[in-house]
Design a protein around this motif. Structure first.
Motif, PDB file in Angstrom:
ATOM      1  N   GLY A   1     -15.097  -0.423   8.118  1.00 44.51           N
ATOM      2  CA  GLY A   1     -14.833   0.953   6.732  1.00 44.51           C
ATOM      3  C   GLY A   1     -13.203  -0.393   6.681  1.00 44.51           C
ATOM      4  O   GLY A   1     -12.253  -0.402   7.336  1.00 44.51           O
ATOM      5  N   PHE A   2     -12.562   0.304   5.208  1.00 44.43           N
ATOM      6  CA  PHE A   2     -11.264  -0.756   5.414  1.00 44.43           C
ATOM      7  C   PHE A   2     -10.306  -0.544   3.321  1.00 44.43           C
ATOM      8  O   PHE A   2     -10.830  -0.143   3.076  1.00 44.43           O
ATOM      9  CB  PHE A   2     -10.945  -2.183   4.845  1.00 44.43           C
ATOM     10  N   TYR A   3      -9.131   0.159   4.013  1.00 48.58           N
ATOM     11  CA  TYR A   3      -8.905   0.621   3.436  1.00 48.58           C
ATOM     12  C   TYR A   3      -7.801  -0.467   2.484  1.00 48.58           C
ATOM     13  O   TYR A   3      -7.695  -1.861   2.693  1.00 48.58           O
ATOM     14  CB  TYR A   3      -7.183   1.495   3.692  1.00 48.58           C
ATOM     15  N   ALA A   4      -7.916  -0.700   0.870  1.00 44.48           N
ATOM     16  CA  ALA A   4      -7.197  -1.402  -0.098  1.00 44.48           C
ATOM     17  C   ALA A   4      -5.837  -1.058  -0.979  1.00 44.48           C
ATOM     18  O   ALA A   4      -6.328   0.410  -0.902  1.00 44.48           O
ATOM     19  CB  ALA A   4      -8.276  -1.593  -1.412  1.00 44.48           C
ATOM     20  N   PRO A   5      -4.406  -0.913  -0.355  1.00 45.23           N
ATOM     21  CA  PRO A   5      -3.861  -0.896  -0.542  1.00 45.23           C
ATOM     22  C   PRO A   5      -3.189  -0.806  -2.538  1.00 45.23           C
ATOM     23  O   PRO A   5      -3.182  -2.090  -2.083  1.00 45.23           O
ATOM     24  CB  PRO A   5      -2.528  -1.534   0.682  1.00 45.23           C
ATOM     25  N   LEU A   6      -3.112   0.271  -2.357  1.00 43.57           N
ATOM     26  CA  LEU A   6      -2.736  -0.356  -4.237  1.00 43.57           C
ATOM     27  C   LEU A   6      -2.125   1.231  -4.648  1.00 43.57           C
ATOM     28  O   LEU A   6      -2.072   2.200  -3.591  1.00 43.57           O
ATOM     29  CB  LEU A   6      -4.090  -0.145  -4.837  1.00 43.57           C
ATOM     30  N   ARG A   7      -1.421   0.967  -5.398  1.00 38.29           N
ATOM     31  CA  ARG A   7      -0.857   2.465  -5.723  1.00 38.29           C
ATOM     32  C   ARG A   7      -1.819   3.370  -7.120  1.00 38.29           C
ATOM     33  O   ARG A   7      -2.280   2.546  -7.383  1.00 38.29           O
ATOM     34  CB  ARG A   7       0.512   2.076  -6.926  1.00 38.29           C
ATOM     35  N   TYR A   8      -2.007   4.096  -6.421  1.00 41.99           N
ATOM     36  CA  TYR A   8      -3.272   4.932  -6.936  1.00 41.99           C
ATOM     37  C   TYR A   8      -3.186   4.611  -8.589  1.00 41.99           C
ATOM     38  O   TYR A   8      -4.355   4.755  -9.008  1.00 41.99           O
ATOM     39  CB  TYR A   8      -3.120   6.145  -6.337  1.00 41.99           C
TER      40      TYR A   8
ATOM     41  N   SER B   1      -0.138   5.801  11.426  1.00 46.95           N
ATOM     42  CA  SER B   1       0.783   5.903  12.424  1.00 46.95           C
ATOM     43  C   SER B   1       0.214   5.140  13.373  1.00 46.95           C
ATOM     44  O   SER B   1      -0.682   4.729  14.390  1.00 46.95           O
ATOM     45  CB  SER B   1      -0.033   6.975  13.548  1.00 46.95           C
ATOM     46  N   GLY B   2       1.315   3.720  14.016  1.00 47.27           N
ATOM     47  CA  GLY B   2       0.462   2.021  14.257  1.00 47.27           C
ATOM     48  C   GLY B   2      -0.178   1.718  13.576  1.00 47.27           C
ATOM     49  O   GLY B   2      -0.199   1.680  11.994  1.00 47.27           O
ATOM     50  N   TYR B   3      -1.374   1.160  13.891  1.00 49.42           N
ATOM     51  CA  TYR B   3      -2.327   1.096  13.382  1.00 49.42           C
ATOM     52  C   TYR B   3      -3.616   1.908  13.319  1.00 49.42           C
ATOM     53  O   TYR B   3      -4.258   0.571  12.413  1.00 49.42           O
ATOM     54  CB  TYR B   3      -2.677  -0.448  14.125  1.00 49.42           C
ATOM     55  N   LYS B   4      -3.028   2.976  13.581  1.00 48.46           N
ATOM     56  CA  LYS B   4      -4.166   3.720  13.310  1.00 48.46           C
ATOM     57  C   LYS B   4      -4.307   4.418  11.879  1.00 48.46           C
ATOM     58  O   LYS B   4      -3.441   4.834  11.234  1.00 48.46           O
ATOM     59  CB  LYS B   4      -4.263   5.457  14.159  1.00 48.46           C
ATOM     60  N   HIS B   5      -4.903   4.614  11.471  1.00 47.82           N
ATOM     61  CA  HIS B   5      -5.114   4.383   9.532  1.00 47.82           C
ATOM     62  C   HIS B   5      -5.329   6.067   9.496  1.00 47.82           C
ATOM     63  O   HIS B   5      -6.158   6.539   9.823  1.00 47.82           O
ATOM     64  CB  HIS B   5      -6.266   3.753   8.934  1.00 47.82           C
ATOM     65  N   ILE B   6      -3.873   6.701   8.264  1.00 52.82           N
ATOM     66  CA  ILE B   6      -4.809   7.969   8.484  1.00 52.82           C
ATOM     67  C   ILE B   6      -4.949   8.373   6.925  1.00 52.82           C
ATOM     68  O   ILE B   6      -5.413   9.388   6.922  1.00 52.82           O
ATOM     69  CB  ILE B   6      -3.285   9.018   8.783  1.00 52.82           C
ATOM     70  N   SER B   7      -4.198   7.660   5.627  1.00 50.50           N
ATOM     71  CA  SER B   7      -4.517   7.724   4.731  1.00 50.50           C
ATOM     72  C   SER B   7      -4.286   6.906   3.392  1.00 50.50           C
ATOM     73  O   SER B   7      -5.280   7.034   3.657  1.00 50.50           O
ATOM     74  CB  SER B   7      -3.296   9.299   4.769  1.00 50.50           C
ATOM     75  N   GLY B   8      -3.547   7.156   2.903  1.00 49.30           N
ATOM     76  CA  GLY B   8      -3.416   5.798   1.614  1.00 49.30           C
ATOM     77  C   GLY B   8      -1.823   5.870   1.062  1.00 49.30           C
ATOM     78  O   GLY B   8      -1.078   6.745   1.294  1.00 49.30           O
ATOM     79  N   ALA B   9      -1.724   4.824   0.157  1.00 48.93           N
ATOM     80  CA  ALA B   9      -0.688   5.162  -0.884  1.00 48.93           C
ATOM     81  C   ALA B   9      -0.818   6.238  -1.632  1.00 48.93           C
ATOM     82  O   ALA B   9       0.562   7.311  -1.755  1.00 48.93           O
ATOM     83  CB  ALA B   9      -0.309   4.212  -1.183  1.00 48.93           C
ATOM     84  N   GLY B  10      -2.011   6.408  -2.265  1.00 51.06           N
ATOM     85  CA  GLY B  10      -2.342   7.194  -2.882  1.00 51.06           C
ATOM     86  C   GLY B  10      -0.980   7.317  -4.844  1.00 51.06           C
ATOM     87  O   GLY B  10      -1.306   6.395  -4.292  1.00 51.06           O
ATOM     88  N   GLY B  11      -0.506   8.643  -4.849  1.00 49.00           N
ATOM     89  CA  GLY B  11       0.396   8.326  -5.626  1.00 49.00           C
ATOM     90  C   GLY B  11       1.237   8.533  -4.836  1.00 49.00           C
ATOM     91  O   GLY B  11       2.644   9.406  -6.475  1.00 49.00           O
ATOM     92  N   GLN B  12       1.891   8.527  -3.702  1.00 51.74           N
ATOM     93  CA  GLN B  12       3.254   8.833  -3.579  1.00 51.74           C
ATOM     94  C   GLN B  12       4.656   7.862  -4.136  1.00 51.74           C
ATOM     95  O   GLN B  12       5.682   9.183  -4.453  1.00 51.74           O
ATOM     96  CB  GLN B  12       3.371   8.893  -1.918  1.00 51.74           C
ATOM     97  N   LEU B  13       4.395   6.679  -4.045  1.00 48.80           N
ATOM     98  CA  LEU B  13       5.661   6.402  -4.154  1.00 48.80           C
ATOM     99  C   LEU B  13       5.515   6.300  -6.295  1.00 48.80           C
ATOM    100  O   LEU B  13       6.768   6.682  -6.623  1.00 48.80           O
ATOM    101  CB  LEU B  13       5.174   4.835  -3.999  1.00 48.80           C
ATOM    102  N   ASP B  14       4.718   6.639  -6.644  1.00 46.71           N
ATOM    103  CA  ASP B  14       4.727   7.293  -8.286  1.00 46.71           C
ATOM    104  C   ASP B  14       5.372   8.474  -8.887  1.00 46.71           C
ATOM    105  O   ASP B  14       6.153   8.356  -9.770  1.00 46.71           O
ATOM    106  CB  ASP B  14       3.281   7.039  -8.546  1.00 46.71           C
ATOM    107  N   PHE B  15       5.325   9.669  -7.861  1.00 49.91           N
ATOM    108  CA  PHE B  15       6.079  10.407  -7.834  1.00 49.91           C
ATOM    109  C   PHE B  15       7.462  10.665  -7.344  1.00 49.91           C
ATOM    110  O   PHE B  15       8.204  11.484  -7.717  1.00 49.91           O
ATOM    111  CB  PHE B  15       5.163  12.006  -7.534  1.00 49.91           C
ATOM    112  N   VAL B  16       7.325   9.804  -6.743  1.00 51.50           N
ATOM    113  CA  VAL B  16       9.212   9.815  -5.726  1.00 51.50           C
ATOM    114  C   VAL B  16       9.683   8.835  -7.189  1.00 51.50           C
ATOM    115  O   VAL B  16      10.836   9.955  -7.512  1.00 51.50           O
ATOM    116  CB  VAL B  16       8.886   8.859  -4.812  1.00 51.50           C
ATOM    117  N   LEU B  17       9.054   8.357  -7.190  1.00 53.66           N
ATOM    118  CA  LEU B  17       9.615   7.219  -8.597  1.00 53.66           C
ATOM    119  C   LEU B  17      10.087   8.555 -10.118  1.00 53.66           C
ATOM    120  O   LEU B  17      10.961   8.385 -10.522  1.00 53.66           O
ATOM    121  CB  LEU B  17       9.187   5.877  -9.141  1.00 53.66           C
ATOM    122  N   GLY B  18       8.605   8.626 -10.628  1.00 53.75           N
ATOM    123  CA  GLY B  18       8.866   9.337 -11.429  1.00 53.75           C
ATOM    124  C   GLY B  18       9.622  10.671 -12.184  1.00 53.75           C
ATOM    125  O   GLY B  18      10.408  10.895 -12.506  1.00 53.75           O
ATOM    126  N   ALA B  19       9.456  12.006 -10.354  1.00 53.21           N
ATOM    127  CA  ALA B  19       9.812  13.191 -10.371  1.00 53.21           C
ATOM    128  C   ALA B  19      11.717  12.913 -10.395  1.00 53.21           C
ATOM    129  O   ALA B  19      12.294  13.383 -11.097  1.00 53.21           O
ATOM    130  CB  ALA B  19      10.062  13.627  -8.985  1.00 53.21           C
TER     131      ALA B  19
END
Length: 448
Positions: free
Chosen positions: A97-104, A333-351
């Motif tokens: 399993g691997f995460y693909a970093p991308l703005r949602y 948290s460190g190298y332990k994967h928890i979530s993803g970028a999702g839309g956080q940056l999109d909404f931080v900028l948009g808001a």
């Protein structure tokens, strides 16, 4: 036009649908509650004969059978854009399993312009309507894009799937579908109803105090957003709007409480606009054939240019850690994967681009480390090695803990250090000041 013959000609068993996959293929497994079920079970039976099949999906609400049949990832390599619990386990505990970093928000375009080709796309859909359409709007997200570039498109019918209205890439026509599997119609997988703590409630009180009548809101997942929803329901706020990546139970509750009308929205008035939905049956029943709900591609909901058109936009998202420079870590948290970028940056900028808009990054000031049996600060000078930065410091707007909120915009490094340390638990502040002094971002004139 009668599509009955066309439908019957494309009807196959789950085993036949699973037989379409070959070693080395790239396949799409849809999203959240529309991940295939009958086809998944059939594909799992082929684990011993397949090798290096890349399976793309995300926000799993339970572990698919292909994980159980192939625990080490020899047959199926999970590639996810955002992690639920099952995705997280696959990433952290296996080599499959691997995460693909991308703005949602980029996902539909990324499918169309960068992948350009997948072998098979599987998606759970409603029964076909009289016009030949299958509804996929519960998680419209990027599923239309996946179908467009797939060599073969297979829909698995589930009569329990709500019909999600909207009209922005929320349906597939039978002419776009190669095979149809009539599944066993299981209940749609649920995301348990969220609870919240006293800390969550304190954070929510601070955020709700910053809202005005007609605010348009986006809520992330977790206790704090649920707390915000609960407090809004108790407040005098009215005529709220919704434009969000993820539709959760709180929105149904707020609508039923009369708090959401969408009357003040600059675009998509009177509609709750969302890219995907995950919650309890209450939420799915609320969405079903409800004109108030507008299913849309994530390329629309999460586009900062679209968000900016909505006045008084309020974005509320969680974080794992925040550092004294105002950087936000929300994915690991460190190298332990928890979530993803999702839309956080999109909404931080948009808001922030919205007239009167505000973006809030929320976190408790401390967490209990089970390994050390001690409480530790979530406010840190610098992140643990391997921790991922989701929102860079120029983009951060408000940071909120149970001890207050701080607006990072326009603040120098020493002003940020002082303000962010004020959000930390009192018992950690002196040590954080010493660390800030050592790092050269503390002035003697700062309060202690």
């Amino acid at each position: 036009m009668d599509y009955t013959k066309d439908y019957q000609s494309k009807l196959v068993t789950a085993d036949k649908a699973a037989s379409l996959v070959n070693s080395g293929d790239v396949i799409d497994y849809a999203w959240a509650g529309q991940t295939p079920v009958a086809i998944d079970a059939a594909l799992a039976k082929r684990a011993g004969e397949l090798k290096d099949v890349t399976v793309m999906g995300g926000v799993l609400l339970s572990a698919p059978e292909i994980f159980n049949a192939d625990p080490e990832g020899d047959a199926f390599i999970w590639k996810t854009w955002h992690a639920g619990g099952a995705d997280r386990n696959r990433i952290n505990k296996t080599q499959g399993g691997f995460y693909a970093p991308l703005r949602y928000s980029e996902l539909p375009r990324w499918y169309r312009e960068n992948i350009r080709h997948i072998n098979v796309a599987y998606v759970v859909a409603t029964p076909m309507d009289k016009h030949g359409y299958f509804n996929i709007g519960l998680n419209a997200s990027h599923l239309k894009a996946a179908a467009e570039i797939a060599d073969v498109v297979v829909v698995e019918i589930n009569e329990k799937l709500p019909v999600a209205l909207g009209g922005v890439e929320n349906v597939l026509h039978i002419s776009e579908v190669d095979y149809i599997v009539e599944g066993d119609n299981p209940e749609i997988k649920e995301l348990p109803a969220g609870s919240f703590s006293d800390v969550d409630r304190k954070v929510a009180e601070l955020i709700v105090g910053e809202m005005v009548d007609g605010s348009c809101i986006q809520l992330g997942i977790g206790g704090m957003p649920n707390a915000v929803g609960s407090l809004i329901a108790e407040s005098d706020l009215k005529d709220l709007g919704v434009h969000t990546e993820m539709l959760v139970d709180a929105f149904a509750d707020l609508s039923n409480a009369g708090k959401i009308t969408g009357a003040k929205k600059n675009i998509d008035r009177f509609r709750q606009t969302y890219a995907f939905a995950a919650g309890t049956k209450k939420l799915y029943d609320f969405i079903d054939n409800n004109p108030e709900c507008m299913a849309a591609t994530v390329g629309y909901t999460n586009d900062a240019r679209v968000i900016a058109q909505l006045d008084n936009f309020v974005s509320i998202n969680n974080a794992v850690n925040v550092d004294l420079f105002g950087q936000v870590s929300s994915e690991s948290s460190g190298y332990k994967h928890i979530s993803g970028a999702g839309g956080q940056l999109d909404f931080v900028l948009g808001a922030y681009l919205s007239k009167g808009g505000k973006s809030f990054i929320c976190l408790s000031s401390t967490f209990h480390n089970k390994k050390t049996a001690q409480d530790e600060s979530r406010i840190v000078l610098s992140f643990e090695e391997g921790s991922i930065i989701t929102a860079a410091r120029p983009n951060t707007h408000y940071i909120v803990t149970e001890h207050g909120l701080f607006n990072c915009k326009g603040k120098s490094t020493w002003e940020r250090a002082e303000g962010i340390i004020g959000l930390a638990a009192p018992e950690f502040r002196d040590d954080l000041i010493k660390q800030a002094e050592k790092a050269g971002i503390w002035r003697n004139s700062n309060r202690r």
